[in-house]
Motif scaffolding. Structure first.
Motif, mmCIF file in Angstrom:
data_model
loop_
_atom_site.group_PDB
_atom_site.id
_atom_site.type_symbol
_atom_site.label_atom_id
_atom_site.label_comp_id
_atom_site.label_asym_id
_atom_site.label_seq_id
_atom_site.Cartn_x
_atom_site.Cartn_y
_atom_site.Cartn_z
ATOM 1 N N TYR A 116 -5.363 -2.915 -4.290
ATOM 2 C CA TYR A 116 -6.485 -2.101 -4.755
ATOM 3 C C TYR A 116 -5.999 -0.806 -5.409
ATOM 4 C CZ TYR A 116 -10.158 -5.023 -2.795
ATOM 5 O OH TYR A 116 -11.017 -6.057 -2.541
ATOM 6 N N ALA A 117 -4.956 -0.207 -4.863
ATOM 7 C CA ALA A 117 -4.400 1.014 -5.467
ATOM 8 C C ALA A 117 -3.810 0.710 -6.848
ATOM 9 C CB ALA A 117 -3.334 1.616 -4.561
ATOM 10 N N ASN A 118 -3.091 -0.404 -6.962
ATOM 11 C CA ASN A 118 -2.531 -0.795 -8.260
ATOM 12 C C ASN A 118 -3.638 -1.082 -9.275
ATOM 13 O OD1 ASN A 118 0.088 -0.558 -7.345
ATOM 14 N ND2 ASN A 118 0.281 -2.717 -6.824
ATOM 15 N N GLU A 119 -4.700 -1.738 -8.812
ATOM 16 C CA GLU A 119 -5.808 -2.061 -9.714
ATOM 17 C C GLU A 119 -6.517 -0.792 -10.180
ATOM 18 O OE1 GLU A 119 -7.933 -4.749 -12.005
ATOM 19 O OE2 GLU A 119 -6.078 -4.935 -10.870
ATOM 20 N N VAL B 155 -0.311 -10.671 11.251
ATOM 21 C CA VAL B 155 -0.759 -11.322 10.020
ATOM 22 C C VAL B 155 -1.853 -10.487 9.364
ATOM 23 C CG1 VAL B 155 -1.945 -13.350 9.081
ATOM 24 C CG2 VAL B 155 -0.095 -13.643 10.735
ATOM 25 N N TYR B 156 -2.797 -10.009 10.176
ATOM 26 C CA TYR B 156 -3.914 -9.234 9.640
ATOM 27 C C TYR B 156 -3.443 -7.886 9.098
ATOM 28 C CZ TYR B 156 -8.485 -7.161 9.090
ATOM 29 O OH TYR B 156 -9.591 -6.571 8.562
ATOM 30 N N VAL B 157 -2.547 -7.218 9.806
ATOM 31 C CA VAL B 157 -2.027 -5.932 9.343
ATOM 32 C C VAL B 157 -1.275 -6.111 8.021
ATOM 33 C CG1 VAL B 157 -0.319 -4.130 9.842
ATOM 34 C CG2 VAL B 157 -1.965 -4.800 11.583
ATOM 35 N N ASN B 158 -0.482 -7.158 7.926
ATOM 36 C CA ASN B 158 0.235 -7.441 6.681
ATOM 37 C C ASN B 158 -0.756 -7.681 5.542
ATOM 38 O OD1 ASN B 158 2.361 -7.965 4.944
ATOM 39 N ND2 ASN B 158 2.381 -10.147 5.457
ATOM 40 N N PHE B 159 -1.828 -8.414 5.836
ATOM 41 C CA PHE B 159 -2.863 -8.677 4.827
ATOM 42 C C PHE B 159 -3.511 -7.378 4.359
ATOM 43 C CE2 PHE B 159 -7.403 -9.178 3.988
ATOM 44 C CZ PHE B 159 -7.365 -10.007 2.881
ATOM 45 N N VAL B 160 -3.860 -6.499 5.293
ATOM 46 C CA VAL B 160 -4.512 -5.235 4.945
ATOM 47 C C VAL B 160 -3.575 -4.355 4.133
ATOM 48 C CG1 VAL B 160 -5.483 -3.106 5.896
ATOM 49 C CG2 VAL B 160 -6.146 -5.304 6.854
ATOM 50 N N GLN B 161 -2.305 -4.322 4.496
ATOM 51 C CA GLN B 161 -1.337 -3.533 3.725
ATOM 52 C C GLN B 161 -1.238 -4.037 2.283
ATOM 53 O OE1 GLN B 161 2.213 -3.910 6.089
ATOM 54 N NE2 GLN B 161 1.817 -1.996 7.214
ATOM 55 N N ASN B 162 -1.149 -5.355 2.146
ATOM 56 C CA ASN B 162 -1.067 -5.927 0.797
ATOM 57 C C ASN B 162 -2.351 -5.673 0.016
ATOM 58 O OD1 ASN B 162 1.504 -6.883 1.238
ATOM 59 N ND2 ASN B 162 0.824 -8.919 1.855
ATOM 60 N N ALA C 179 -12.265 -9.669 -13.181
ATOM 61 C CA ALA C 179 -12.300 -11.078 -12.765
ATOM 62 C C ALA C 179 -10.914 -11.557 -12.343
ATOM 63 C CB ALA C 179 -12.845 -11.945 -13.894
ATOM 64 N N SER C 180 -9.901 -11.150 -13.081
ATOM 65 C CA SER C 180 -8.529 -11.532 -12.740
ATOM 66 C C SER C 180 -8.125 -10.959 -11.380
ATOM 67 C CB SER C 180 -7.580 -11.032 -13.829
ATOM 68 O OG SER C 180 -6.252 -11.239 -13.461
ATOM 69 N N PHE C 181 -8.467 -9.693 -11.163
ATOM 70 C CA PHE C 181 -8.133 -9.058 -9.890
ATOM 71 C C PHE C 181 -8.857 -9.744 -8.729
ATOM 72 C CE2 PHE C 181 -9.294 -5.897 -6.640
ATOM 73 C CZ PHE C 181 -8.033 -5.640 -6.146
ATOM 74 N N LEU C 182 -10.152 -9.990 -8.901
ATOM 75 C CA LEU C 182 -10.915 -10.640 -7.835
ATOM 76 C C LEU C 182 -10.397 -12.040 -7.539
ATOM 77 C CD1 LEU C 182 -14.547 -9.485 -8.615
ATOM 78 C CD2 LEU C 182 -13.083 -8.777 -6.714
ATOM 79 N N LYS C 183 -9.968 -12.763 -8.555
ATOM 80 C CA LYS C 183 -9.389 -14.091 -8.346
ATOM 81 C C LYS C 183 -8.158 -13.997 -7.446
ATOM 82 C CE LYS C 183 -7.155 -17.863 -10.834
ATOM 83 N NZ LYS C 183 -5.772 -17.715 -10.418
#
Length: 127
Positions: A87-90, A75-82, A46-50
């Protein structure tokens, strides 16, 4: 009406009743441990999804909120990278939680096994 714990103790003549009580207690403890683990995972999810949904809203605000021309691709590429990094960290966090829970469960099972072995040794000596 008050309950007296002494009323529910197994009599000395029936050692298998004591063993059954210990087994039931161990089962309840392991079930509580499993429920606790499930709740930890749900809280983390839940924290991650928030955080991810907040980032989704920020992306939409950046793409639509500005009066100036915004390079939407950057902007979109930066968003996808983040997002990929998040997701990898999670996934790493979930692996860490899983390893910790497995370790705790193994410790509890080992403790119950040692208690059972001690009880069997004491019963053998008493006989």
């Amino acid at each position: 009406m008050t309950w007296n714990a002494e009323e529910f103790r197994a009599p000395d003549v029936l050692p298998f009743v004591r063993t059954a009580q210990k087994f039931m207690r161990a089962t309840a403890v392991l079930q509580a441990h499993a429920i606790r683990a499930g709740l930890r995972c749900q809280i983390e999810s839940a924290s991650f999804l928030k955080r991810r949904f907040e980032d989704d809203l920020k992306l939409l605000d950046k793409l639509t909120g500005s009066d100036e021309f915004v390079d939407a691709f950057d902007v979109y590429v930066n968003f996808v990278q983040n997002a990929t990094s998040d997701y990898a960290n999670e996934a790493g966090r979930f692996a860490s939680i899983g390893a910790k829970l497995a370790s705790e469960t193994a410790g509890r099972v080992r403790k119950e096994a040692e208690t059972t072995i001690d009880d069997m040794a004491a019963a053998t000596i008493a006989t």
